[in-house]
Design a protein around this motif. Sequence first.
Motif, short mmCIF file in Angstrom:
data_model
loop_
_atom_site.label_atom_id
_atom_site.label_comp_id
_atom_site.label_asym_id
_atom_site.label_seq_id
_atom_site.Cartn_x
_atom_site.Cartn_y
_atom_site.Cartn_z
N PHE A 146 11.09 -5.32 -6.30
CA PHE A 146 10.56 -5.62 -4.96
C PHE A 146 9.98 -4.29 -4.47
CE2 PHE A 146 12.39 -5.88 -0.37
CZ PHE A 146 11.15 -6.12 0.18
N SER A 147 8.65 -4.21 -4.47
CA SER A 147 7.98 -2.95 -4.13
C SER A 147 7.31 -3.03 -2.78
CB SER A 147 6.89 -2.64 -5.17
OG SER A 147 7.45 -2.52 -6.45
N TYR A 148 7.21 -1.86 -2.15
CA TYR A 148 6.46 -1.79 -0.90
C TYR A 148 5.80 -0.43 -0.77
CZ TYR A 148 10.31 0.85 1.25
OH TYR A 148 11.26 1.79 1.55
N SER A 149 4.71 -0.42 0.01
CA SER A 149 3.97 0.80 0.30
C SER A 149 3.59 0.79 1.76
CB SER A 149 2.72 0.89 -0.59
OG SER A 149 2.03 2.09 -0.34
N LEU A 150 4.06 1.78 2.47
CA LEU A 150 3.80 1.89 3.90
C LEU A 150 2.44 2.55 4.10
CD1 LEU A 150 5.20 1.35 6.61
CD2 LEU A 150 6.16 3.65 6.48
N TRP A 185 2.37 -3.04 2.47
CA TRP A 185 1.98 -3.85 1.33
C TRP A 185 3.26 -4.11 0.53
CZ3 TRP A 185 -3.20 -5.15 0.56
CH2 TRP A 185 -4.10 -4.51 1.41
N TYR A 186 3.49 -5.35 0.07
CA TYR A 186 4.70 -5.65 -0.67
C TYR A 186 4.40 -6.62 -1.80
CZ TYR A 186 4.72 -9.44 2.85
OH TYR A 186 4.38 -10.48 3.68
N GLN A 200 0.70 -11.38 -6.52
CA GLN A 200 1.91 -11.42 -5.70
C GLN A 200 1.88 -10.38 -4.59
OE1 GLN A 200 4.31 -13.95 -6.29
NE2 GLN A 200 2.51 -14.56 -7.45
N VAL A 201 0.79 -9.65 -4.46
CA VAL A 201 0.67 -8.59 -3.45
C VAL A 201 0.32 -9.21 -2.10
CG1 VAL A 201 -0.53 -6.48 -2.77
CG2 VAL A 201 -0.06 -6.92 -5.19
N LYS A 202 1.10 -8.86 -1.08
CA LYS A 202 0.89 -9.35 0.28
C LYS A 202 0.88 -8.15 1.23
CE LYS A 202 1.38 -13.54 -1.35
NZ LYS A 202 0.22 -14.27 -1.78
#
Length: 149
Positions: free
Chosen positions: A85-89, A95-96, A133-135
């Motif tokens: 489960f990745s995210y970028s602020l 972005w997750y 799957q990127v949101k």
Amino acid sequence: MRFTIITLATLASSAAAVGNAIIKNNCPQTIYAWSVGGDIGPKQTIGTGKQYSEQLHRDPKSGGIALKMTKVNDGLWTGAPEQIFSYSLDGALVWYDLSTVFGEPFSGQHIKVTSEGGPTIDWPKGTNPGGSQVKVGNSEKNVVFTACA
């Protein structure tokens, strides 16, 4: 003049508000998780009905964060299947996405990622249903991975 200073201070503090990345474990078994950016954080043991939470942040080395989960104690070090489960602020946005490596640890179990006001990532069978799957959502809101949703 005093009003302006208070208003600017209020705006600055509200602009800095960010949500959390949360892992909720509704599965009958324990999940082990690591927060990985430029460095690897300590192992988090998440029992049934428990959750892990960290404030959304940007890693100074890699930019993004990967919350790597296994169903095996120390699975990050043994090649066990990993749910990522990745995210970028990115300022007002986060972005997750979801991905796997070395197999699909939640195969046969419903998993999803939600964010208030943002799009949901839904894997009803615990496997990638296909497509991107990127949101992207509002960085002031929590982004929640739920195992056994």
